[in-house]
Write an enzyme that holds these catalytic residues in place. Structure first.
Site, short mmCIF file in Angstrom:
data_model
loop_
_atom_site.label_atom_id
_atom_site.label_comp_id
_atom_site.label_asym_id
_atom_site.label_seq_id
_atom_site.Cartn_x
_atom_site.Cartn_y
_atom_site.Cartn_z
N CYS A 159 54.38 93.70 171.23
CA CYS A 159 53.64 92.48 170.87
C CYS A 159 52.69 92.06 171.98
O CYS A 159 51.59 91.55 171.73
CB CYS A 159 54.61 91.36 170.55
SG CYS A 159 55.71 90.91 171.93
N HIS A 295 58.56 86.77 172.45
CA HIS A 295 57.54 87.36 171.58
C HIS A 295 56.18 86.77 171.93
O HIS A 295 56.08 85.59 172.28
CB HIS A 295 57.88 87.07 170.12
CG HIS A 295 56.96 87.75 169.14
ND1 HIS A 295 56.76 89.11 169.13
CD2 HIS A 295 56.19 87.25 168.13
CE1 HIS A 295 55.91 89.42 168.15
NE2 HIS A 295 55.56 88.31 167.54
N ASN A 315 49.93 87.10 164.17
CA ASN A 315 51.07 87.92 164.58
C ASN A 315 50.71 89.39 164.42
O ASN A 315 49.62 89.73 163.94
CB ASN A 315 52.30 87.57 163.74
CG ASN A 315 53.60 87.94 164.42
OD1 ASN A 315 53.62 88.55 165.48
ND2 ASN A 315 54.71 87.58 163.80
#
Length: 360
Positions: A159, A295, A315
């Site tokens: 991520c 994250h 995302n």
């Protein structure tokens, strides 16, 4: 050991596969993803039909009957959790849970694959953004040509690379007028300070880009593989550069001022993101005033709905999660570090030509 739920599933398998799906008009699209009006647990027969439709929508194929039974049990457990939450919170919360791509993943599998504890390094020498600014009431950098399409990091904890690349894509587009897909794989391969698929840091990714003199496009570097490979930056031509980066002031207003200028990276506690479907996420189960993060994502704008302010957050879990790959996160709260710590670890890449080429 096969559970009772799995046994019931097996007994109905032939029916649901060859008969019931063709006559399942009661299982509508909004029902399959648990839309706003679905907050009650379906009957066993309806749950089986729902699982079959969900499998078809998401292209799920299981290797054997044991795996099929296991995934159905997990699906049912998640279904209970989702409907229980929606029934409890529908009248007090502006966000709902639903059956997205992770509906047959256990919480442990989801967290082990996508969420990694980030020991975020704070460099106090970095200049933080000015808290005073004239920000518009809303902004969406997608509409200004500064945001690429939603991407999917796959079963790799990368991520940090996706968030960093998205932020550089944004500032580069604003500065040059050209939106270029940049290579997350290059960051994954070449930023050896970060840990590849086992987590990393957006600021270290920026450090690597600065040291390398830029970053390649996704076309100019080998395609994303979802795993770390040998660094081939020496073979690739850079397609975007930055001149530095800053740590955004830890406040709602600091985040606002930064986002008014460009997309920015944020790292936060995403433990409860697995089943997010729609609406303004308020961090229902996040510890208050915590700066814990696991994250990283990219804020690409902000706005308001029905009097509630929110961030538009990109995302990297594909379009079949959240609002076509995005999540709205509540802003302007009484929390010191925002919802789930969203204000704590925000970084903005800097490009000097930005001030002269900014799109209004």
């Amino acid at each position: 050991m096969i559970s009772l739920n799995s046994k019931l599933f097996f007994l109905s398998f032939i029916c649901t596969t060859f008969i019931c799906l063709s006559s399942s008009s009661t299982i509508s699209y909004q029902y399959s993803i648990l839309g706003p009006n679905i907050d009650k647990l379906p009957s066993p027969d309806e749950a089986i039909k729902l699982f079959q439709q969900w499998k078809k929508e998401h292209g799920r194929v299981y290797t054997n009957i044991e795996d099929l039974g296991k995934r159905f049990d997990i699906f049912l457990s998640n279904l209970r959790y989702i409907t229980k939450y929606n029934a409890k919170k529908a009248s007090t919360s502006n966000y709902l849970l639903g059956l997205n791509k992770f509906a047959d993943w256990s919480p442990e599998e989801f967290q082990r694959t996508y969420l990694h504890d980030l020991d975020m390094p704070m460099n106090n020498s970095m200049k933080q953004n000015d808290l005073s600014c004239k920000a518009p009431p809303s902004i969406d950098w997608r509409k200004k040509g500064a945001v690429t399409e939603i991407k999917d990091q796959g079963s790799c904890g990368s991520c940090w690379a996706f968030a960093a690349a998205a932020a550089i894509e944004g500032i580069n587009a604003i500065a040059t007028g050209k939106l270029i897909n940049l290579s997350e794989q290059e960051l994954l391969d070449c930023d050896l300070v970060s840990h590849g698929c086992n987590s990393g840091w957006v600021n270290k990714a920026f450090d690597w880009v600065l040291h390398n003199g830029g970053i390649a496009s996704s076309v100019g570097y080998p395609l994303y593989k979802g795993k770390r490979d040998s660094c081939q930056a020496y073979k690739s031509q850079n397609s975007a550069t930055i001149d530095g980066y800053g740590h955004v002031a830890r406040s709602d207003n600091g985040l606002l001022c930064a986002t008014a200028n460009q997309p920015i990276t944020v790292c936060l506690n995403a433990t409860e993101f697995q089943h997010y479907y729609y609406g303004i996420y308020d961090g229902y189960n996040c510890p208050r005033n915590s700066v814990y993060s696991n994250h990283c994502l990219t804020i690409v704008g902000y706005g308001s709905k029905d009097g509630e302010d929110f961030w538009i957050v990109k995302n990297s879990w594909g379009k079949s999660w959240g609002i076509n790959g995005y999540i709205w996160i509540k802003r302007n709260t009484d929390l010191a570090h925002g919802v789930c710590g969203i204000n704590a670890w925000a970084y903005n890449p800097i490009k000097k030509s930005h001030a002269h080429n900014k799109k209004n």
